[in-house]
Write a protein that holds these residues in place. Structure first.
Motif, PDB file in Angstrom:
ATOM      1  N   ARG A  83       0.810  -1.218   0.000  1.00 54.90           N
ATOM      2  CA  ARG A  83       0.000   0.000   0.000  1.00 54.90           C
ATOM      3  C   ARG A  83       0.843   1.269   0.000  1.00 54.90           C
ATOM      4  O   ARG A  83       1.951   1.287   0.505  1.00 54.90           O
ATOM      5  N   PRO A  84       0.210   2.360  -0.457  1.00 58.37           N
ATOM      6  CA  PRO A  84       0.836   3.676  -0.266  1.00 58.37           C
ATOM      7  C   PRO A  84       0.490   4.179   1.136  1.00 58.37           C
ATOM      8  O   PRO A  84      -0.515   3.777   1.726  1.00 58.37           O
ATOM      9  N   CYS A  85       1.318   5.056   1.659  1.00 54.67           N
ATOM     10  CA  CYS A  85       1.072   5.657   2.969  1.00 54.67           C
ATOM     11  C   CYS A  85      -0.164   6.549   2.893  1.00 54.67           C
ATOM     12  O   CYS A  85      -0.383   7.250   1.904  1.00 54.67           O
ATOM     13  N   ALA A  86      -0.984   6.517   3.935  1.00 51.12           N
ATOM     14  CA  ALA A  86      -2.218   7.303   3.987  1.00 51.12           C
ATOM     15  C   ALA A  86      -2.000   8.729   4.501  1.00 51.12           C
ATOM     16  O   ALA A  86      -2.931   9.522   4.497  1.00 51.12           O
ATOM     17  N   CYS A  88       3.402   4.339   6.301  1.00 51.70           N
ATOM     18  CA  CYS A  88       4.680   3.681   6.029  1.00 51.70           C
ATOM     19  C   CYS A  88       5.564   3.678   7.272  1.00 51.70           C
ATOM     20  O   CYS A  88       6.276   2.710   7.524  1.00 51.70           O
ATOM     21  N   MET A  89       5.503   4.750   8.029  1.00 53.38           N
ATOM     22  CA  MET A  89       6.253   4.859   9.272  1.00 53.38           C
ATOM     23  C   MET A  89       5.272   5.364  10.333  1.00 53.38           C
ATOM     24  O   MET A  89       5.129   6.575  10.523  1.00 53.38           O
ATOM     25  N   PRO A  90       4.582   4.452  11.018  1.00 50.61           N
ATOM     26  CA  PRO A  90       3.569   4.875  11.985  1.00 50.61           C
ATOM     27  C   PRO A  90       4.098   5.857  13.022  1.00 50.61           C
ATOM     28  O   PRO A  90       3.400   6.806  13.387  1.00 50.61           O
ATOM     29  N   ARG A 139       2.625  12.389  13.116  1.00 47.41           N
ATOM     30  CA  ARG A 139       2.509  13.722  12.524  1.00 47.41           C
ATOM     31  C   ARG A 139       1.039  14.058  12.246  1.00 47.41           C
ATOM     32  O   ARG A 139       0.569  15.152  12.538  1.00 47.41           O
ATOM     33  N   LEU A 140       0.294  13.097  11.700  1.00 43.14           N
ATOM     34  CA  LEU A 140      -1.118  13.314  11.408  1.00 43.14           C
ATOM     35  C   LEU A 140      -1.933  13.452  12.692  1.00 43.14           C
ATOM     36  O   LEU A 140      -2.808  14.310  12.790  1.00 43.14           O
ATOM     37  N   ASN A 141      -1.628  12.638  13.699  1.00 41.47           N
ATOM     38  CA  ASN A 141      -2.334  12.735  14.979  1.00 41.47           C
ATOM     39  C   ASN A 141      -2.114  14.099  15.639  1.00 41.47           C
ATOM     40  O   ASN A 141      -3.047  14.689  16.192  1.00 41.47           O
ATOM     41  N   VAL A 142      -0.885  14.605  15.577  1.00 43.00           N
ATOM     42  CA  VAL A 142      -0.579  15.920  16.151  1.00 43.00           C
ATOM     43  C   VAL A 142      -1.340  17.003  15.391  1.00 43.00           C
ATOM     44  O   VAL A 142      -1.937  17.903  16.000  1.00 43.00           O
ATOM     45  N   ALA A 143      -1.364  16.917  14.061  1.00 46.90           N
ATOM     46  CA  ALA A 143      -2.091  17.913  13.260  1.00 46.90           C
ATOM     47  C   ALA A 143      -3.582  17.880  13.583  1.00 46.90           C
ATOM     48  O   ALA A 143      -4.215  18.939  13.734  1.00 46.90           O
TER      49      ALA A 143
END
Length: 182
Positions: A136-139, A159-161, A167-171
């Motif tokens: 898969r590609p990274c979401a 790809c790198m949880p 990073r997404l959780n912080v945003a």
């Protein structure tokens, strides 16, 4: 490498692909120290300076396999990797352990070819056991990483949880805080 232990080959494949400037924005595998760090804990021989460039080239091949459209394409590509240094599989038993398939490598093969065989066997194992849809590609928005999801649930998204997911959780957290303060 034990064939049944394809997850180890996939783990290394995922780590290798994640070192790409395409994913990180800069080369994360620039020198012997970085390559040694990447290989640490995988039970592979120590690299030398000449291995760095060859492993960077291998990284492109592995990414290409993870980006294939069909299982047949992935199997063909992984088979090519396996054939670079892999010999015929053998059945072997470690003391006190059950019989397992192993893929020995050609004596004196370059490190990149040994890694290709290790990763190739992992990719083949993942296709066989889990299916091509696990490539898969990274979401994460803006990330160009790819990975093979060998998690039990099959729900891995990044790809790198620890980097992309965090990073997404912080945003998202910051966006929620802005909403509650405005």
């Amino acid at each position: 490498m034990p064939i049944g232990a394809y997850a180890a080959g996939i783990e290394l494949a995922n780590e290798l692909v994640s070192t790409s400037p395409t994913v990180r924005g800069a080369e994360a595998l620039p020198d012997l120290g970085a390559l040694s760090g990447l290989l640490a804990g995988h039970g592979l021989r120590a690299p030398v300076h000449e291995d760095v460039f060859q492993v960077q080239l291998l990284r492109r091949e592995v990414r290409g396999i993870m980006e294939t459209e069909t299982a047949e394409q992935a199997v063909a590509g992984a088979g090519v990797l396996l054939g670079r240094a892999g010999l015929a599989p053998v059945l072997r038993r470690e003391p006190g352990r059950p019989w397992q398939w192993f893929v020995p490598t050609v004596k004196g093969a370059p490190l990149a070819d040994e890694l290709a065989a290790f990763v190739g066997a992992g990719l083949l194992g993942a296709v066989r056991a889990l299916g091509h849809e696990r490539f898969r590609p990274c979401a994460a928005p803006g990330c160009r990483g790819v990975f093979a999801d060998v998690s039990r649930s099959g729900r891995r998204r990044y790809c790198m949880p620890e980097l992309c997911g965090n990073r997404l959780n912080v945003a998202n957290h910051r966006a929620r805080r802005r909403e509650t303060t405005s």
